[in-house]
Design a protein around this motif. Structure first.
Motif, PDB file in Angstrom:
ATOM      1  N   PRO A  99       0.793  -1.229   0.000  1.00  0.00           N
ATOM      2  CA  PRO A  99       0.000   0.000   0.000  1.00  0.00           C
ATOM      3  C   PRO A  99       0.827   1.281   0.000  1.00  0.00           C
ATOM      4  O   PRO A  99       0.395   2.290  -0.540  1.00  0.00           O
ATOM      5  N   LYS A 107       2.073  -5.829   3.314  1.00  0.00           N
ATOM      6  CA  LYS A 107       1.492  -6.190   2.023  1.00  0.00           C
ATOM      7  C   LYS A 107       0.024  -6.528   2.236  1.00  0.00           C
ATOM      8  O   LYS A 107      -0.339  -7.116   3.258  1.00  0.00           O
ATOM      9  N   TYR A 108      -0.812  -6.149   1.284  1.00  0.00           N
ATOM     10  CA  TYR A 108      -2.237  -6.480   1.304  1.00  0.00           C
ATOM     11  C   TYR A 108      -2.488  -7.623   0.333  1.00  0.00           C
ATOM     12  O   TYR A 108      -2.005  -7.589  -0.802  1.00  0.00           O
ATOM     13  N   CYS A 110      -5.611  -9.688  -1.483  1.00  0.00           N
ATOM     14  CA  CYS A 110      -7.037  -9.537  -1.746  1.00  0.00           C
ATOM     15  C   CYS A 110      -7.605 -10.795  -2.386  1.00  0.00           C
ATOM     16  O   CYS A 110      -7.029 -11.347  -3.329  1.00  0.00           O
ATOM     17  N   CYS A 149      -6.552   0.844  -0.674  1.00  0.00           N
ATOM     18  CA  CYS A 149      -6.381  -0.567  -1.050  1.00  0.00           C
ATOM     19  C   CYS A 149      -7.715  -1.228  -1.366  1.00  0.00           C
ATOM     20  O   CYS A 149      -7.799  -2.093  -2.236  1.00  0.00           O
ATOM     21  N   TYR A 152      -8.840   0.075  -4.800  1.00  0.00           N
ATOM     22  CA  TYR A 152      -8.051  -0.650  -5.809  1.00  0.00           C
ATOM     23  C   TYR A 152      -8.583  -2.076  -5.967  1.00  0.00           C
ATOM     24  O   TYR A 152      -8.725  -2.575  -7.087  1.00  0.00           O
TER      25      TYR A 152
END
Length: 162
Positions: A99, A107-108, A110, A149, A152
């Motif tokens: 992000p 870290k993301y 998804c 995030c 996105y």
């Protein structure tokens, strides 16, 4: 050299030597998992007050990946805890992203699922919404669904699944 100062459980301020005589600071935080879940044509979205910005935000269920867990299990757990819906089977991974790589090291991750069952009520302090694509876009335009995030993630989902 590197100095690490604990700010809170899992959150650290890191001071690192950079180039010859410079210092660089960044925040070390846990990784995060997000779950985009759909029930028929509606997205499961939660709203809650976010203290740092002092406002209620709309976002997808998500949260930190606990030590010893992994992104998939954390996404499923957060979906269940926040919304009361349980993911059936494994969700599809959409992407992972940093992000703010200049200031944060987290870290993301998804994920997406449309295989869910309602088991219980949402977590206290969280409001659950079933929203259409157009309603989420309107919330984004009105600065109410504004976690970068998550925005996105929503547009990545639309790009992949339409």
């Amino acid at each position: 050299y590197m100095k690490i100062k604990k700010l809170f459980t899992g959150i650290y301020l890191v001071e690192k030597k950079f180039k010859k005589n410079q210092k660089f600071f960044y925040i070390k935080t846990p990784n995060v998992a997000i779950m985009i879940a759909k029930l028929k044509n509606k997205f499961l979205v939660v709203s809650q007050k976010r203290i740092p910005i002092n406002k209620i935000t709309y976002e997808f269920p998500g949260g930190i990946i606990d030590k010893g867990s992994n992104p998939v299990n954390s996404a499923k757990t957060e979906l269940y805890e926040e919304t009361g819906y349980k993911c059936i089977g494994n969700p599809k991974k959409l992407f992972s992203i940093y992000p703010e790589p200049g200031r944060l090291d987290c870290k993301y991750f998804c994920f997406f699922t449309n295989k869910i069952d309602k088991i219980k009520k949402p977590e206290k302090g969280i409001k659950l919404h079933l929203l259409s694509k157009s309603k989420i876009i309107k919330l984004i335009k009105n600065d109410k669904f504004d976690h970068a995030c998550h925005v996105y993630a929503f547009f990545a989902y639309l790009n992949i699944y339409g």
